[in-house]
Design an enzyme around this catalytic site. Structure first.
Site, short mmCIF file in Angstrom:
data_model
loop_
_atom_site.label_atom_id
_atom_site.label_comp_id
_atom_site.label_asym_id
_atom_site.label_seq_id
_atom_site.Cartn_x
_atom_site.Cartn_y
_atom_site.Cartn_z
N SER A 150 -29.53 21.40 -60.30
CA SER A 150 -30.09 22.09 -61.45
C SER A 150 -31.31 22.87 -60.99
O SER A 150 -32.18 22.33 -60.29
CB SER A 150 -30.47 21.10 -62.54
OG SER A 150 -31.04 21.75 -63.65
N HIS A 201 -39.45 30.19 -62.83
CA HIS A 201 -40.38 30.98 -63.63
C HIS A 201 -41.26 31.78 -62.67
O HIS A 201 -41.82 31.22 -61.73
CB HIS A 201 -41.23 30.08 -64.52
CG HIS A 201 -40.43 29.25 -65.48
ND1 HIS A 201 -39.81 29.81 -66.58
CD2 HIS A 201 -40.15 27.92 -65.52
CE1 HIS A 201 -39.18 28.86 -67.25
NE2 HIS A 201 -39.37 27.71 -66.63
N HIS A 244 -31.82 30.45 -64.54
CA HIS A 244 -31.36 29.06 -64.59
C HIS A 244 -29.99 28.98 -63.92
O HIS A 244 -29.17 29.90 -64.05
CB HIS A 244 -31.25 28.59 -66.04
CG HIS A 244 -30.30 27.43 -66.24
ND1 HIS A 244 -29.01 27.59 -66.68
CD2 HIS A 244 -30.47 26.10 -66.03
CE1 HIS A 244 -28.43 26.41 -66.74
NE2 HIS A 244 -29.27 25.49 -66.36
N ASN A 279 -26.98 25.76 -62.73
CA ASN A 279 -26.60 24.39 -62.41
C ASN A 279 -25.09 24.32 -62.20
O ASN A 279 -24.34 25.13 -62.75
CB ASN A 279 -27.04 23.40 -63.49
CG ASN A 279 -26.17 23.45 -64.72
OD1 ASN A 279 -25.07 22.91 -64.74
ND2 ASN A 279 -26.66 24.11 -65.77
N THR A 280 -24.69 23.39 -61.36
CA THR A 280 -23.28 23.02 -61.24
C THR A 280 -23.23 21.51 -61.12
O THR A 280 -24.14 20.89 -60.56
CB THR A 280 -22.59 23.66 -60.01
OG1 THR A 280 -23.29 23.30 -58.82
CG2 THR A 280 -22.55 25.17 -60.13
N ARG A 281 -22.19 20.91 -61.63
CA ARG A 281 -22.14 19.45 -61.67
C ARG A 281 -20.70 18.95 -61.77
O ARG A 281 -19.79 19.68 -62.18
CB ARG A 281 -22.93 18.93 -62.88
CG ARG A 281 -22.41 19.45 -64.21
CD ARG A 281 -23.35 19.12 -65.36
NE ARG A 281 -22.86 19.68 -66.61
CZ ARG A 281 -23.11 20.92 -67.03
NH1 ARG A 281 -23.84 21.72 -66.28
NH2 ARG A 281 -22.63 21.36 -68.17
N HIS A 341 -24.26 40.23 -63.46
CA HIS A 341 -22.92 39.96 -63.99
C HIS A 341 -21.83 40.40 -63.03
O HIS A 341 -20.82 39.68 -62.86
CB HIS A 341 -22.75 40.64 -65.34
CG HIS A 341 -23.41 39.92 -66.47
ND1 HIS A 341 -22.79 38.90 -67.16
CD2 HIS A 341 -24.64 40.04 -67.01
CE1 HIS A 341 -23.60 38.44 -68.10
NE2 HIS A 341 -24.75 39.11 -68.03
#
Length: 292
Positions: free
Chosen positions: A114, A118, A128, A130-132, A162
């Site tokens: 995660s 800033h 931001h 995250n991968t999980r 993108h």
């Protein structure tokens, strides 16, 4: 499920750690390349530990935080692998999401990375990622993505972010990018403000086709897209001139980000509910924010 997925768990956990190492190195490289004053920022790394109610080991990870850098005002890159038994509230939440067997066997295992950044310069976008992977005896799935959160928006930055993600997803099927983009637009919406918290990205949760290897490859490519999608934007904006009015815009936008993470973010709620280190869970909060 018929087995405990030990090989798959180990493989996923190792990948999240590798991705963490690559990102930490890249971000410290951005600090080194900045020509502004002050010392280049470095990550402070803290080992986190989690314990079950009986005091037994329940996993942990690494909390890596840089504060007061040349480029990053505050950035956290956390990686963790936790396990044990879900409490009653978490069991009910999982059951409500359609996970079977939680009442009879509430064991779980979860691993992931995660990241929240800033920035010092208001023209450089916050981000931001995250991968999980999550496992229970009756189900497994992947989740994650990344989304861009500029306080001062540049259309070309949004387009690059993108396009890079789309290029990494298209080899898995061209339907993935529009679906995950729409999912991010819905997930990172702030209902009480009636607006998105940023300019979007990609997101998925509870993702399981039944083919673990294929799903893991997709998750890896979501992670691999992050640095090429984000680092060029920081390189472009990190030394742009800015003034007090720009900083005020940034601080107000950070308030929106803090509201979302404290009120809606599923990862924040899960981390606190399962007893993970509160400092690690809340590292996503900005160092300074403003409400008017």
């Amino acid at each position: 499920m018929s087995d405990d997925f030990e090989a798959e768990k180990s493989k996923a956990s190792a990948w999240f750690r590798t991705l963490r190492d690559e990102i930490v190195a890249a971000f410290e490289g951005l600090e080194d390349s900045h020509t502004g004053g002050g010392e280049a920022g470095r990550f402070e790394v803290t080992e986190t530990k989690r314990h079950s109610d009986d005091g037994s080991d329940a996993g942990g990870g690494l909390m890596s935080v840089m504060r007061g850098g040349r480029v990053f005002e505050k950035v956290g890159v956390n990686v963790s692998t936790v396990y044990g038994q879900l409490g009653e509230a978490a069991q009910k939440a999982m059951a409500a999401r359609g996970v079977p067997g939680m009442d009879s066997d509430p064991r779980f295992w979860a691993s992931g990375i995660s990241l929240v950044a800033h920035m010092q310069n208001p023209h450089a976008p916050a981000v931001h990622m995250n991968t999980r992977m999550f496992w229970t005896p009756h189900a497994w799935w992947f989740g994650g993505g990344s989304d861009l959160n500029p306080c001062i928006e540049y259309d070309e930055d949004t387009a690059h972010f993108h396009a890079t993600q789309k290029a990494h997803l298209d080899p898995h099927g061209e339907a993935h990018y529009p679906r995950l983009k729409a999912w991010a637009d819905e997930y990172f919406y702030v209902p009480h403000r009636g607006r998105a918290r940023g300019v979007g990205g990609i997101f998925m949760d509870d993702y399981c086709t039944g083919d673990w290897e294929a799903d893991f490859q997709l998750t890896q490519d979501i992670g691999k897209a992050f640095l090429p999608a984000y680092v060029p934007l920081v390189e472009k904006r990190k030394e742009a001139p800015w003034d007090a009015a720009d900083k005020d815009v940034q601080l107000i936008h950070r308030g929106l980000y803090a509201e979302y993470n404290l009120v809606y973010d599923r990862g924040t709620k899960f981390g606190l509910a399962t007893g993970h280190d509160a400092n690690a869970v809340l590292m996503s909060l900005p160092p300074l924010a403003k409400w008017v």
